[in-house]
Scaffold this active site. Structure first.
Site, PDB file in Angstrom:
ATOM      1  N   GLY A  84       7.387   7.463   5.953  1.00 23.06           N
ATOM      2  CA  GLY A  84       6.469   8.115   5.013  1.00 23.06           C
ATOM      3  C   GLY A  84       7.084   9.277   4.257  1.00 23.06           C
ATOM      4  O   GLY A  84       6.398  10.001   3.538  1.00 23.06           O
ATOM      5  N   ASP A  91       4.061  -4.787  -7.440  1.00 26.97           N
ATOM      6  CA  ASP A  91       3.435  -3.533  -7.011  1.00 26.97           C
ATOM      7  C   ASP A  91       4.001  -2.351  -7.785  1.00 26.97           C
ATOM      8  O   ASP A  91       3.477  -1.241  -7.703  1.00 26.97           O
ATOM      9  CB  ASP A  91       3.630  -3.303  -5.499  1.00 26.97           C
ATOM     10  CG  ASP A  91       5.086  -3.391  -5.083  1.00 26.97           C
ATOM     11  OD1 ASP A  91       5.731  -4.405  -5.392  1.00 26.97           O
ATOM     12  OD2 ASP A  91       5.591  -2.438  -4.462  1.00 26.97           O
ATOM     13  N   ASN A  92       5.051  -2.579  -8.542  1.00 28.79           N
ATOM     14  CA  ASN A  92       5.623  -1.512  -9.366  1.00 28.79           C
ATOM     15  C   ASN A  92       5.329  -1.718 -10.843  1.00 28.79           C
ATOM     16  O   ASN A  92       6.011  -1.145 -11.688  1.00 28.79           O
ATOM     17  CB  ASN A  92       7.133  -1.420  -9.133  1.00 28.79           C
ATOM     18  CG  ASN A  92       7.464  -0.943  -7.723  1.00 28.79           C
ATOM     19  OD1 ASN A  92       6.638  -0.314  -7.065  1.00 28.79           O
ATOM     20  ND2 ASN A  92       8.652  -1.249  -7.260  1.00 28.79           N
ATOM     21  N   ARG A 136      -2.180  -1.149 -10.029  1.00 29.06           N
ATOM     22  CA  ARG A 136      -0.997  -1.998 -10.190  1.00 29.06           C
ATOM     23  C   ARG A 136      -1.426  -3.451 -10.212  1.00 29.06           C
ATOM     24  O   ARG A 136      -2.528  -3.781  -9.749  1.00 29.06           O
ATOM     25  CB  ARG A 136      -0.059  -1.800  -8.987  1.00 29.06           C
ATOM     26  CG  ARG A 136       0.284  -0.358  -8.684  1.00 29.06           C
ATOM     27  CD  ARG A 136       0.576  -0.155  -7.189  1.00 29.06           C
ATOM     28  NE  ARG A 136       0.706   1.267  -6.872  1.00 29.06           N
ATOM     29  CZ  ARG A 136       1.862   1.920  -6.836  1.00 29.06           C
ATOM     30  NH1 ARG A 136       2.976   1.269  -7.060  1.00 29.06           N
ATOM     31  NH2 ARG A 136       1.897   3.210  -6.578  1.00 29.06           N
ATOM     32  N   ARG A 157       3.925   6.018   1.709  1.00 32.16           N
ATOM     33  CA  ARG A 157       4.402   7.408   1.749  1.00 32.16           C
ATOM     34  C   ARG A 157       3.852   8.197   0.569  1.00 32.16           C
ATOM     35  O   ARG A 157       4.454   9.159   0.109  1.00 32.16           O
ATOM     36  CB  ARG A 157       5.923   7.452   1.748  1.00 32.16           C
ATOM     37  CG  ARG A 157       6.571   6.743   0.576  1.00 32.16           C
ATOM     38  CD  ARG A 157       7.982   7.201   0.450  1.00 32.16           C
ATOM     39  NE  ARG A 157       8.658   6.462  -0.593  1.00 32.16           N
ATOM     40  CZ  ARG A 157       9.857   6.764  -1.023  1.00 32.16           C
ATOM     41  NH1 ARG A 157      10.490   7.795  -0.512  1.00 32.16           N
ATOM     42  NH2 ARG A 157      10.418   6.070  -1.964  1.00 32.16           N
ATOM     43  N   ARG A 199       3.181  13.561  -8.313  1.00 28.86           N
ATOM     44  CA  ARG A 199       3.282  12.646  -9.449  1.00 28.86           C
ATOM     45  C   ARG A 199       1.983  12.598 -10.230  1.00 28.86           C
ATOM     46  O   ARG A 199       0.899  12.573  -9.666  1.00 28.86           O
ATOM     47  CB  ARG A 199       3.624  11.250  -8.919  1.00 28.86           C
ATOM     48  CG  ARG A 199       3.653  10.190  -9.973  1.00 28.86           C
ATOM     49  CD  ARG A 199       4.471   9.007  -9.522  1.00 28.86           C
ATOM     50  NE  ARG A 199       3.727   8.131  -8.631  1.00 28.86           N
ATOM     51  CZ  ARG A 199       4.261   7.042  -8.072  1.00 28.86           C
ATOM     52  NH1 ARG A 199       5.513   6.721  -8.293  1.00 28.86           N
ATOM     53  NH2 ARG A 199       3.541   6.281  -7.286  1.00 28.86           N
ATOM     54  N   GLY A 240       0.819  -1.215   0.000  1.00 34.32           N
ATOM     55  CA  GLY A 240       0.000   0.000   0.000  1.00 34.32           C
ATOM     56  C   GLY A 240       0.846   1.255   0.000  1.00 34.32           C
ATOM     57  O   GLY A 240       2.067   1.210   0.123  1.00 34.32           O
TER      58      GLY A 240
END
Ligand code: AMP
Ligand code: MG
Length: 503
Positions: free
Chosen positions: A123, A249-250, A180, A90, A173, A87
């Site tokens: 974070g 997750d990336n 994902r 940060r 971003r 999850g």
């Protein structure tokens, strides 16, 4: 703070998929970078964003009225091992905007403080890695490769504690979405079928709306994600990019490059190149990337199976498994096709037909073999091949200690170019200029990136960063003033070069 025109579909349509969290406050915010072209693309006014409170905005102190900050839940395989809960530890999604071309884009913070997903982490993010994300992301974008992009970086005035204390920053971003493979894994691993179905609906509506209402839509989604990844990884390979941490997750379902951590561009060509300090086994080495993408897709496919067949219907399950395996097994050839498409542009072959596939793939492979054997700079070699297309092979030859194998290869290549021209391909001058649109002169060279980040971090001097940014935004331009950015690092620098996750 004025509104951004946010829509918040993720927050609205997917309750239970996130935690609502406010960003940490920043004691002394300072705007270090604002991406004006991107702001305009998003329909935002850069001048207004720069106003006094721009720093407060992008450091997370004051949010646009319509922001609804959430930390998204996801899981993921990290270096092959499954974590059921990762999850946004940060990061915070603020909301979505519709850009000037009608595309929905996420706007999110990274480094904005702890969330329920932070585990042991603080974070936070340091200035260096966030400016690094700006540089590599803008380079990728200028290279025409799908990527998330940085809208802004603001220093917080806080220190973050890594091996040494470092000045903290928040990066804003922009992404086609933050969905994902790991988002699906989060719900699949918990057996939460309803949530999984809603996630599939949401993903399809967002990225593959033509599949909505189609039969076998999960299979269609898998195929679409596979196509996007095949194309993305091929583009990485053709510029020598190594992501460095291709955990599930990336891997974004949108097909954008996401999560710039220990990534780097290769200098001397080496299929085994690894820069990441944490990738001990070379799992995410340059040449492994297509294999890892396939592995990640298989993990994605597993999450879709329960949606494709009821758990108690063995025959349906077998059929679904067969169908997804067909897609997974087709991935290597999907990637090979995309890779060869890009390689042909770099080789200056524009009139090729499928009957040339074997010959052209061998030509590309043998070229890479030459570069590998003599540790030749990948970027410069491809770039200088364009000069050889107009009979000026001197600079290319100068890269090689032993030019004999190069000469033999060039003879084959010239013959192939002549055949290309006979089949309707361009004349040499035009061929060379088109090759220069496929092979960049400027990439973010590791030593230049380090130099720029060190100046920013340790001396508060942003000039080297700004110069480098301006250069990587024009990767294909033949401007002599860019020459210092085109030079490879001294080999002893590259040999010891390691990238860090920068958390
Ligand atoms: P990454 O390797 O950056 O993709 O991150 C992997 C996981 O670690 C994600 O769940 C991140 O949110 C989390 N993470 C990374 N850095 C931090 C940090 N400084 N504090 C909290 N969580 C983090
Ligand atoms: Mg990540």
């Amino acid at each position: 703070m004025p509104s951004f025109g946010f829509d918040n579909t993720y927050a609205r349509e997917l309750p239970g998929f996130y935690a609502a969290v406010q960003p940490a406050s920043a004691p002394a915010p300072r705007l270090l970078f604002l991406n004006e072209p991107l702001a305009l693309e998003l329909g935002l006014d850069p001048a207004a964003l720069r106003e006094a409170d721009g720093a407060d905005l992008f450091a997370g102190n004051v949010l646009p009225d319509d922001a609804q900050p959430i930390a998204q839940a996801y899981a993921g395989h990290q270096f092959g091992g499954f974590s059921p809960q990762l999850g946004d530890g940060r990061a915070l999604l603020l909301g979505e905007v519709i850009d000037r071309t009608g595309q929905r884009r996420d706007i999110a913070f990274k480094g904005s403080g702890r969330t329920p997903f932070s585990r042991g982490g603080d974070g936070k993010a340091a200035i260096g890695p966030m400016l690094r994300e700006v540089l590599i992301g803008e380079a990728m974008h200028a290279l025409g490769i799908p990527t998330t992009r940085a809208l802004a970086v603001a220093a917080t005035g806080d220190m973050v504690y890594r091996e040494i204390p470092l000045p903290g920053a928040v990066l804003t971003r922009v992404a086609a979405s933050h969905l994902r493979v790991g988002t699906f894994q989060f719900f699949a691993s918990r057996g939460q079928l309803d949530q999984l179905r809603r996630l599939a609906d949401y993903t399809i509506a967002r990225h593959d709306p033509e599949l909505a209402g189609a039969s076998q839509r999960e299979l269609g989604l898998l195929r679409a994600v596979a196509r996007r990844q095949a194309s993305l990884i091929a583009q990485w390979m053709n510029v020598g990019f190594i992501h460095g941490v291709m955990n599930t997750d990336n891997m974004a379902l949108s097909g954008e490059t996401i999560d710039y951590g220990p990534c780097a561009f290769m200098e001397a060509y080496d299929p085994g190149a690894v820069f990441s300090s944490i990738d001990h086994g070379g799992r995410y080495a340059y040449a492994n990337q297509p294999l890892i993408a396939r592995w990640n897709l298989a993990r994605f496919a597993e999450t879709l199976l329960p949606l494709m067949a009821p758990a108690d219907d063995e025959a349906a399950i077998q059929q679904a498994v067969g169908a997804v395996m067909e897609v997974i097994d087709a991935f290597p050839s999907m990637h090979a096709v995309a890779l060869l498409r890009g390689q042909r542009l770099k080789l200056g072959l524009f009139a090729a037909t499928p009957t040339d596939d074997t010959v052209d793939a061998a030509l590309a492979e043998d070229w890479l073999g030459l570069l590998h054997a003599q540790a030749i700079d990948f970027t410069l070699a491809w770039r200088l091949l364009a000069d050889a297309a107009v009979g000026d092979g001197a600079k290319l030859q100068a890269l090689f200690a032993d030019t004999a194998p190069l000469q033999a290869w060039l003879a084959r290549w010239r013959e192939r170019c002549a055949r290309d021209e006979a089949a309707g391909g361009p004349r040499p001058t035009e061929r060379a200029s088109r090759m220069r649109q496929a092979s960049p002169w400027i990439i973010p060279r590791n030593h230049r990136v380090e130099e720029a980040l060190n100046a920013a971090m340790h001396e508060g001097d942003l000039v080297p960063f700004e110069r480098l940014l301006a250069a990587v935004r024009r990767p294909f331009d033949d401007d002599p003033s860019l020459a210092p950015f085109a030079e490879p690092a001294p080999p002893e620098v590259t040999a010891g070069f390691r990238t860090f996750c920068g958390t």
